[in-house]
Scaffold this motif. Structure first.
Motif, PDB file in Angstrom:
ATOM      1  N   HIS A 124       0.358  -1.091  -0.557  1.00 59.14           N
ATOM      2  CA  HIS A 124      -0.355   0.069   0.370  1.00 59.14           C
ATOM      3  C   HIS A 124       0.921   1.677   0.004  1.00 59.14           C
ATOM      4  N   LEU A 125       1.129   1.872   0.876  1.00 57.88           N
ATOM      5  CA  LEU A 125       2.888   2.227   0.803  1.00 57.88           C
ATOM      6  C   LEU A 125       3.696   2.479  -0.729  1.00 57.88           C
ATOM      7  N   GLN A 126       3.859   1.478  -1.256  1.00 61.84           N
ATOM      8  CA  GLN A 126       4.436   1.730  -2.464  1.00 61.84           C
ATOM      9  C   GLN A 126       3.637   2.660  -3.595  1.00 61.84           C
ATOM     10  N   ASN A 127       2.266   1.633  -3.347  1.00 63.60           N
ATOM     11  CA  ASN A 127       1.111   2.377  -4.034  1.00 63.60           C
ATOM     12  C   ASN A 127       1.145   4.832  -4.285  1.00 63.60           C
ATOM     13  N   TRP A 128       1.110   4.209  -2.797  1.00 62.61           N
ATOM     14  CA  TRP A 128       0.700   5.776  -2.282  1.00 62.61           C
ATOM     15  C   TRP A 128       1.843   6.702  -3.103  1.00 62.61           C
ATOM     16  N   LEU A 129       3.081   5.674  -2.924  1.00 62.18           N
ATOM     17  CA  LEU A 129       4.416   6.485  -2.794  1.00 62.18           C
ATOM     18  C   LEU A 129       4.216   7.184  -4.858  1.00 62.18           C
ATOM     19  N   ALA A 130       3.566   5.569  -5.660  1.00 59.45           N
ATOM     20  CA  ALA A 130       3.836   5.918  -7.175  1.00 59.45           C
ATOM     21  C   ALA A 130       3.064   7.063  -6.935  1.00 59.45           C
ATOM     22  N   ARG A 131       1.905   7.217  -6.844  1.00 61.90           N
ATOM     23  CA  ARG A 131       0.754   8.196  -7.238  1.00 61.90           C
ATOM     24  C   ARG A 131       1.180   9.879  -6.616  1.00 61.90           C
ATOM     25  N   HIS A 132       2.379   9.113  -6.054  1.00 58.29           N
ATOM     26  CA  HIS A 132       3.051  11.716  -6.057  1.00 58.29           C
ATOM     27  C   HIS A 132       4.096  11.012  -6.791  1.00 58.29           C
ATOM     28  N   ASN A 133       4.588   9.961  -7.328  1.00 58.84           N
ATOM     29  CA  ASN A 133       5.907  10.008  -8.181  1.00 58.84           C
ATOM     30  C   ASN A 133       7.672   9.822  -7.432  1.00 58.84           C
ATOM     31  N   LEU A 134       7.099   9.245  -6.338  1.00 57.91           N
ATOM     32  CA  LEU A 134       8.353   8.588  -5.687  1.00 57.91           C
ATOM     33  C   LEU A 134       8.040   7.281  -6.202  1.00 57.91           C
ATOM     34  N   GLU A 135       8.034   6.756  -7.217  1.00 62.03           N
ATOM     35  CA  GLU A 135       7.411   5.538  -7.167  1.00 62.03           C
ATOM     36  C   GLU A 135       9.318   4.905  -6.910  1.00 62.03           C
ATOM     37  N   HIS A 136      10.544   5.600  -7.190  1.00 61.72           N
ATOM     38  CA  HIS A 136      12.065   4.920  -7.108  1.00 61.72           C
ATOM     39  C   HIS A 136      12.783   4.719  -5.615  1.00 61.72           C
ATOM     40  N   ILE A 137      11.696   5.193  -4.723  1.00 66.33           N
ATOM     41  CA  ILE A 137      12.626   5.261  -3.074  1.00 66.33           C
ATOM     42  C   ILE A 137      12.636   3.527  -2.703  1.00 66.33           C
ATOM     43  N   PRO A 138      12.794   2.694  -2.098  1.00 65.86           N
ATOM     44  CA  PRO A 138      13.080   1.178  -2.070  1.00 65.86           C
ATOM     45  C   PRO A 138      12.564   1.745  -0.706  1.00 65.86           C
ATOM     46  N   VAL A 139      11.424   0.853  -0.601  1.00 63.71           N
ATOM     47  CA  VAL A 139      10.568   0.686   0.614  1.00 63.71           C
ATOM     48  C   VAL A 139      10.737  -1.173   1.349  1.00 63.71           C
ATOM     49  N   LYS A 140      10.998  -1.659   2.339  1.00 61.26           N
ATOM     50  CA  LYS A 140      11.939  -2.382   3.493  1.00 61.26           C
ATOM     51  C   LYS A 140      11.124  -2.356   4.287  1.00 61.26           C
ATOM     52  N   ALA A 141      10.169  -3.662   4.903  1.00 56.59           N
ATOM     53  CA  ALA A 141       9.003  -4.229   5.743  1.00 56.59           C
ATOM     54  C   ALA A 141       9.469  -5.132   7.293  1.00 56.59           C
ATOM     55  N   TYR A 142       9.797  -4.758   7.640  1.00 53.52           N
ATOM     56  CA  TYR A 142      10.387  -5.642   9.131  1.00 53.52           C
ATOM     57  C   TYR A 142       9.067  -5.690  10.335  1.00 53.52           C
ATOM     58  N   VAL A 143       9.383  -6.668  10.920  1.00 52.32           N
ATOM     59  CA  VAL A 143       8.992  -6.837  11.925  1.00 52.32           C
ATOM     60  C   VAL A 143       9.586  -6.736  13.147  1.00 52.32           C
ATOM     61  N   ALA A 144       8.786  -6.074  13.999  1.00 53.79           N
ATOM     62  CA  ALA A 144       9.965  -6.398  15.824  1.00 53.79           C
ATOM     63  C   ALA A 144       9.445  -6.743  16.911  1.00 53.79           C
ATOM     64  N   ILE A 145       9.985  -7.095  17.395  1.00 46.91           N
ATOM     65  CA  ILE A 145       9.106  -8.079  18.690  1.00 46.91           C
ATOM     66  C   ILE A 145       9.928  -6.902  19.462  1.00 46.91           C
ATOM     67  N   ALA A 146       8.362  -6.713  20.928  1.00 44.39           N
ATOM     68  CA  ALA A 146       8.767  -6.021  21.365  1.00 44.39           C
ATOM     69  C   ALA A 146       9.479  -6.078  22.838  1.00 44.39           C
ATOM     70  N   ASP A 147       9.337  -7.167  23.176  1.00 41.67           N
ATOM     71  CA  ASP A 147       9.406  -7.987  24.810  1.00 41.67           C
ATOM     72  C   ASP A 147      10.738  -8.859  24.632  1.00 41.67           C
ATOM     73  N   PRO A 148      12.045  -8.580  24.855  1.00 44.00           N
ATOM     74  CA  PRO A 148      13.005  -8.769  24.770  1.00 44.00           C
ATOM     75  C   PRO A 148      13.475 -10.686  25.453  1.00 44.00           C
ATOM     76  N   SER A 149      12.075 -10.831  26.197  1.00 41.47           N
ATOM     77  CA  SER A 149      12.378 -12.150  26.479  1.00 41.47           C
ATOM     78  C   SER A 149      11.198 -13.171  26.196  1.00 41.47           C
ATOM     79  N   THR A 150      10.869 -12.903  25.308  1.00 40.38           N
ATOM     80  CA  THR A 150       9.336 -13.547  24.559  1.00 40.38           C
ATOM     81  C   THR A 150      10.941 -14.053  23.293  1.00 40.38           C
ATOM     82  N   ILE A 151      10.343 -15.247  23.186  1.00 41.32           N
ATOM     83  CA  ILE A 151      11.351 -17.158  22.224  1.00 41.32           C
ATOM     84  C   ILE A 151      10.669 -16.528  21.032  1.00 41.32           C
TER      85      ILE A 151
END
Length: 316
Positions: free
Chosen positions: A132-159
């Protein structure tokens, strides 16, 4: 630079305000309490990850709680970070116990020692946000920007365990403390490969201009009408609804707590749950049938603005 700070989500604000002001027998109350607990857990997880991302604020542009529209569909991003050569999406997850990613079934399960439960698959969720963000950027002529997506596990004790391809999960999932180094490494790598230098602040301001705020309709979701909201000043110490007006403040008949400003929370609850403006008459009723003079003094010092045309008080 942090362009947009994180605040308690509006749906959680509404739940926290409504739950103590509904009759104990209200049909949707158990569901509302359950949802409030889940949303608070998610909000707490986002703030834990924010703690680590704050270290990058002097280098990059950070926006929190990004809420945009793509082809008439709204999408949310916990944290959008615009670095020198890429935009990073960070989706925070706050799980207790042990979580297992099944890369074949695209499923996440959690075992907290009491019950095993299934959840939406975070890598798929964050890829959808990226799309969705890439689509939004493309509509604003910013499709050249690389987008990277990650998941962060908040609790350091989570296994974290993986049933299937560990490398696949390791590419996108990590504990919150590891996120800043990952971002700087990936951004430097993009620069070495010839990615253009981004005007991160200007891009951040552009995104911010179109950001909305996620909200819920309390009636559609839980059947809560403004008339269901019970009046009264709530004691900040014991939670009793119905503090009494005493000299220069409010007194609780249950725990004997005294507060000078307990009425401010009650007024905020009214504006959040009942109506976006309040009259002297409605304020006197909602705070507990106080006198007209006392009501006027309270509203004049409340920080609200007086609307002469409609003879009511509103937020700025």
């Amino acid at each position: 630079m942090i362009l947009q700070n994180r605040v308690k989500p509006l749906p959680l604000q509404k739940l926290d305000a409504a739950i103590p002001r509904l009759p104990p027998q209200f049909r949707s109350l158990p569901k509302m309490k359950e949802d409030a607990k889940k949303q608070q857990q998610g909000y707490s997880g986002e703030r834990k990850v924010d703690y680590f991302l704050d270290n990058l604020a002097s280098m990059y542009t950070i926006l929190r709680d990004v809420y945009l529209q793509d082809n008439s569909k709204n999408f949310q991003i916990d944290t959008g970070l615009i670095a020198n050569h890429s935009i990073f999406i960070i989706d925070s997850k706050n799980y207790k116990g042990t979580i297992t990613f099944n890369t074949t079934l695209k499923q996440l399960t959690r075992d907290d020692g009491k019950i095993e439960a299934g959840f939406e698959y975070p890598p798929t969720q964050v890829e959808n946000q990226k799309f969705h963000l890439q689509n939004w950027l493309a509509r604003h002529n910013l499709e050249h920007i690389p987008v990277k997506a990650y998941v962060a596990i908040a609790d350091p004790s989570t296994i974290v365990k993986v049933d299937g391809d560990e490398e696949e999960i390791a590419k996108v999932v990590m504990h919150g403390a590891a996120v800043p180094q990952m971002i700087t490494d990936k951004d430097h790598e993009a620069g070495r490969k010839g990615a253009k230098k981004l005007q991160d602040y200007q891009i951040g301001k552009m995104i911010l201009r179109e950001c909305g705020e996620f909200d819920i309709d309390m009636f559609k979701r839980y059947g809560v009408r403004p008339t269901d909201i019970l009046p009264g000043v709530i004691c900040p110490n014991c939670g009793l609804r119905g503090m009494e007006r005493v000299y220069n403040g409010w007194g609780c008949k249950k725990c004997k707590c005294f507060s000078k400003n307990a009425h401010m929370k009650a007024i905020a609850d009214y504006l959040l749950l009942v109506k976006d403006s309040i009259t002297n008459k409605d304020c006197a009723w909602f705070l507990g049938k106080i006198t007209r003079g006392t009501t006027t003094r309270i509203l004049k010092t409340s920080g609200l603005l007086y609307d002469k045309q409609h003879r009511c008080w509103r937020k700025e």
